[in-house]
Design a protein around this motif. Structure first.
Motif, PDB file in Angstrom:
ATOM      1  N   LEU A  55      -0.132  13.951 -14.716  1.00  0.00           N
ATOM      2  CA  LEU A  55      -0.743  13.830 -13.400  1.00  0.00           C
ATOM      3  C   LEU A  55      -0.488  12.447 -12.819  1.00  0.00           C
ATOM      4  O   LEU A  55      -0.573  11.440 -13.519  1.00  0.00           O
ATOM      5  N   LYS A  56      -0.180  12.417 -11.530  1.00  0.00           N
ATOM      6  CA  LYS A  56      -0.046  11.136 -10.846  1.00  0.00           C
ATOM      7  C   LYS A  56      -1.437  10.556 -10.582  1.00  0.00           C
ATOM      8  O   LYS A  56      -2.385  11.282 -10.287  1.00  0.00           O
ATOM      9  N   THR A  57      -1.538   9.257 -10.684  1.00  0.00           N
ATOM     10  CA  THR A  57      -2.744   8.545 -10.264  1.00  0.00           C
ATOM     11  C   THR A  57      -2.312   7.544  -9.200  1.00  0.00           C
ATOM     12  O   THR A  57      -1.687   6.526  -9.500  1.00  0.00           O
ATOM     13  N   VAL A  58      -2.626   7.871  -7.957  1.00  0.00           N
ATOM     14  CA  VAL A  58      -2.180   7.083  -6.809  1.00  0.00           C
ATOM     15  C   VAL A  58      -3.338   6.209  -6.341  1.00  0.00           C
ATOM     16  O   VAL A  58      -4.394   6.726  -5.956  1.00  0.00           O
ATOM     17  N   CYS A  59      -3.150   4.905  -6.378  1.00  0.00           N
ATOM     18  CA  CYS A  59      -4.228   3.969  -6.055  1.00  0.00           C
ATOM     19  C   CYS A  59      -3.863   3.141  -4.827  1.00  0.00           C
ATOM     20  O   CYS A  59      -2.857   2.421  -4.838  1.00  0.00           O
ATOM     21  N   TYR A  60      -4.666   3.247  -3.800  1.00  0.00           N
ATOM     22  CA  TYR A  60      -4.503   2.348  -2.657  1.00  0.00           C
ATOM     23  C   TYR A  60      -5.084   0.981  -3.004  1.00  0.00           C
ATOM     24  O   TYR A  60      -6.096   0.870  -3.705  1.00  0.00           O
ATOM     25  N   TYR A  61      -4.418  -0.051  -2.490  1.00  0.00           N
ATOM     26  CA  TYR A  61      -4.936  -1.410  -2.656  1.00  0.00           C
ATOM     27  C   TYR A  61      -4.818  -2.140  -1.321  1.00  0.00           C
ATOM     28  O   TYR A  61      -3.725  -2.541  -0.911  1.00  0.00           O
TER      29      TYR A  61
END
Length: 386
Positions: free
Chosen positions: A37-43
């Motif tokens: 699974l991708k874990t996409v994190c905005y910063y």
């Protein structure tokens, strides 16, 4: 008062929206359990950036927690060119990205543009200028791709120019074509393309041409939060089972394919100031926004430490809220984040998105020891370590 109460309920129900660098993960990661699974994190990067410090990594950033990170912000200038938001952001991109790649060579590093898109949509010439500048910016700062965070194309429908919805589809199509052509011409890995999208049915079915999104985008970041509007009645903004993250994700998965869908989980609070502390359940009348409104998860942790604070877990919506005095806070915690991550994994979605890494408790203040408790709850869940 009864009439006012009914009006406010209607308003609430109609609304929609929307240094830690040495930190080591504290849970085991057996190879056979690593999730795909991708874990996409905005910063989001602050506009007040100190570019003179020896350490170029921005505060609260950790390169080991996510498969993809999306930095914010960039802007669109008068010539329809995408640029770093400020000269300081440009310096930070130049200094930080090489270091981050050394820390985690596998991390996909993207940048988001949530700028003023309306002028870009006015003509094909403007669209072409924007697309060409995107390739230049991404390669200049060594990004892996571009995320479009336009909230929202063609919305409100009665206020935006006709044709804007289709022009957004054209922008996505032209970006994808340009990325593919540039990859062939330079023999480099193709740049990625993603977009942040509205979760609710009322908006999604009206403002997105799904066939275009499915063809152009590598993945979609569904903003699974800010439900139940912006009225003055207490209501969960992050409900899982009621008005409704599960509904949104299921339909978006059918529209663009589950494998392309990143289901959004929030790391921040919504809060209300109660009319009276005696009414503190759902649909209690509020007089305005509360002290923790739009604040990081840490605000909820601090609130729970107050003498008169009470946490309530809604077993229907699968999310908590808390109240103290005249304050009422809707938020996600480790328990609700774990439930959401487990459901995302079990239902075969491509991954999840978090808004945002910086809003997690990156210093471990909540319990005095666990850094990034929400993101670590996600990772433990998708790697079968719960």
């Amino acid at each position: 008062m009864d009439l006012l109460y009914c009006i406010l309920i209607a308003v609430c129900s109609l609304g929609v929206k929307a240094n830690v660098n040495t930190y080591v993960r504290t849970f085991e990661q057996p190879e056979e359990r690593i999730s795909t699974l991708k874990t996409v994190c905005y910063y989001p990067m602050s506009n007040a950036i100190n570019t003179t410090t020896k350490d170029p990594i921005p505060e609260g950033f950790n390169s080991t927690l996510c498969s993809h990170v999306i930095f914010i912000p960039t802007i669109i200038d008068r010539n329809n060119q995408i640029q770093p938001a400020t000269p300081s952001h440009a310096v930070l991109f130049q200094r930080a990205i090489p270091v981050i790649r050394q820390q985690n060579p596998e991390l996909i590093i993207m940048v988001s543009n949530g700028g003023h898109f309306d002028p870009v949509m006015e003509s094909m010439k403007n669209i072409s200028q924007f697309v060409q500048s995107a390739v230049v910016l991404l390669r200049k700062y060594n990004f892996d791709g571009l995320d479009l965070d336009w909230e929202f194309p063609g919305w409100p429908i009665t206020e935006k120019p006709k044709g804007q919805i289709h022009n957004f589809s054209i922008v996505l199509t032209e970006l994808r074509k340009s990325f593919e052509m540039e990859a062939v011409q330079t023999n480099r890995t193709r740049l990625l393309l993603s977009a942040a999208v509205a979760a609710t049915k009322e908006m999604a079915e009206k403002i997105y041409e799904m066939d275009y999104l499915k063809k152009a985008l590598d993945f979609v970041n569904m903003m699974g939060y800010d439900y139940n509007g912006w009225g003055l009645l207490t209501c969960s903004k992050y409900a899982f089972n009621t008005n409704n993250l599960a509904w949104s994700a299921t339909h978006w998965g059918s529209w663009i394919g589950k494998d392309k869908l990143m289901v959004g989980i929030p790391f921040y609070c919504h809060a209300f100031k109660l009319l009276t502390p005696l009414m503190h359940g759902y649909h209690a009348i509020a007089t305005g926004r509360g002290e923790c409104d739009m604040a990081a998860y840490l605000c909820a942790c601090d609130a729970l430490k107050k003498k008169n604070a009470t946490r309530v877990f809604d077993n229907a919506a699968k999310v908590p809220y808390l109240y103290y005095g005249d304050q009422w806070v809707s938020y996600d915690d480790v328990q609700s984040t774990t439930i959401k991550a487990k459901w995302i994994k079990e239902n075969g979605f491509g991954g999840l998105m978090t808004w945002n890494m910086k809003s997690d408790d990156y210093e471990g203040v909540c319990d005095g020891k666990t850094k990034y408790p929400l993101m670590n709850a996600v990772l433990r869940t998708i790697h079968n370590q719960i």
